[in-house]
Structure formats: structure tokens, C-alpha cells
Design a protein around this motif. Structure first.
Motif, PDB file in Angstrom:
ATOM      1  N   VAL A 109       0.864  -1.174   0.000  1.00 58.21           N
ATOM      2  CA  VAL A 109       0.000   0.000   0.000  1.00 58.21           C
ATOM      3  C   VAL A 109       0.902   1.226   0.000  1.00 58.21           C
ATOM      4  CG1 VAL A 109      -1.804   1.271   1.206  1.00 58.21           C
ATOM      5  CG2 VAL A 109      -1.823  -1.231   1.210  1.00 58.21           C
TER       6      VAL A 109
ATOM      7  N   TRP B  44       2.035  -8.128   3.578  1.00 57.88           N
ATOM      8  CA  TRP B  44       1.560  -6.761   3.373  1.00 57.88           C
ATOM      9  C   TRP B  44       2.615  -5.773   3.827  1.00 57.88           C
ATOM     10  CZ3 TRP B  44      -3.754  -4.919   2.538  1.00 57.88           C
ATOM     11  CH2 TRP B  44      -4.609  -5.936   2.101  1.00 57.88           C
TER      12      TRP B  44
ATOM     13  N   LEU C 280       2.659  -1.705   4.410  1.00 55.78           N
ATOM     14  CA  LEU C 280       1.823  -0.507   4.453  1.00 55.78           C
ATOM     15  C   LEU C 280       2.703   0.718   4.661  1.00 55.78           C
ATOM     16  CD1 LEU C 280      -0.942  -1.914   6.833  1.00 55.78           C
ATOM     17  CD2 LEU C 280      -0.885  -1.989   4.343  1.00 55.78           C
TER      18      LEU C 280
END
Length: 168
Positions: free
Chosen positions: A124, A145, A147
Motif C-alpha cells: 500500500v 503486506w 503498508l
């Protein structure tokens, strides 16, 4: 439609570079396969379009939808990375997102029609318009992930991350 090779961001228009393929009419479907011969951008600008053919190639696919355009991917895709830079991209197939990292970089993604499992790593990077949403569909993320950007539009219902790590 016919299979084709694809590379680039398209030509300069008043709204920007709208894609190596710019879908300009509602309901258009690209059913032939797309082979990426370089990094390439797809855009549905103010329209709704579907790519049901498989997208392959060891390159990055960028999805940039402008003017409330909607783009749907449903093929068994094997391109390298998916870069979401504008508006929403919809997928209804576990393999629609390719085999590399999904990068949320100012754009969003949503599942539709059926439960989806994403094995991709997710990064992200984007701004407040970055996000993921499902609408009462089971969605599973199994990759790692990372971020680093803002992510204020995450509407994730019936979704789980069952493995992988999350780093902030």
C-alpha cells in the motif's frame, strides 16, 4: 476480439496518458489474450469494460480508470505486478491479479461475483483514495503486506488474512 501484444501508457490526451488500451465505449469486452511486451497501462475512461482474455508477460500492468470508469479482469493472468493508480479495478477470479505484487498506489480493487483468494504480496503506497472493498464476498489474502502509504478507503467485509505478515 483478437489477441495482441501490449506495451506503454498510450498517447497524451487532455486528461493524461490514458493507456495502451483506452476503452471508450460502455460494455466493451477484450476476450483475446494480451501479451505484455513492456509495462502497460489499461484505462476505462468514463466507461465500463471487461478484459476476459488472459494477460501474460513478465511486466507490470497498471490500471488507471478515470472519470468514474470501471474495468473488470476475469482471466487467468500471469503478468508480473499489478499497479493500481486510479479508481477501481474489479476481479472475479483468484488469478485475475497476476503473479507478482499488488501495489495500491492511489487506486482501488474490488472482488465481484465470487469468492476470491489473492496469493500476491500487497504493497500500500498510495494516498487516501487507495483501497480495497468487497461486497459480501469471501476474500482471502495469503501474501505479505507492506503498508507505507495512507489507506482510508478499506471496506473489507467477509475478508481474512490467513497467513503472511503485515509491516508498517
Amino acid at each position: 476480439t483478437r489477441a495482441m501484444n501490449l506495451s506503454g501508457q498510450g498517447w497524451q490526451e487532455p486528461a493524461g496518458y490514458l493507456g495502451a488500451i483506452r476503452f471508450g465505449a460502455n460494455g466493451v469486452t477484450q476476450s483475446g489474450g494480451l501479451t505484455l511486451t513492456g509495462n502497460a497501462r489499461l484505462c476505462a475512461y468514463g466507461t465500463s469494460a471487461t478484459v476476459s482474455g488472459n494477460i501474460s508477460g513478465n511486466y507490470e500492468l497498471e490500471s488507471w480508470q478515470g472519470n468514474n470508469g470501471l474495468l473488470y479482469l476475469s482471466g487467468n493472468n500471469t503478468f508480473r505486478n499489478l499497479n493500481l493508480t486510479g479508481w477501481w479495478l474489479y476481479m472475479n477470479n483468484t488469478l485475475s491479479s497476476g503473479r507478482g505484487t499488488i501495489m495500491f498506489n492511489g487506486g482501488g480493487m474490488s472482488a465481484y461475483g465470487t469468492a476470491v483468494t489473492f496469493t500476491n504480496n500487497v504493497s500500500v503506497l498510495g494516498d487516501e483514495n487507495t483501497g480495497y472493498r468487497t461486497e459480501n464476498l469471501a476474500t482471502t489474502f495469503t501474501g505479505d503486506w507492506n503498508l507505507t502509504g495512507q489507506a482510508r478507503n478499506w471496506y473489507v467485509y467477509n475478508s481474512t488474512i490467513i497467513s503472511g505478515s503485515i509491516s508498517i
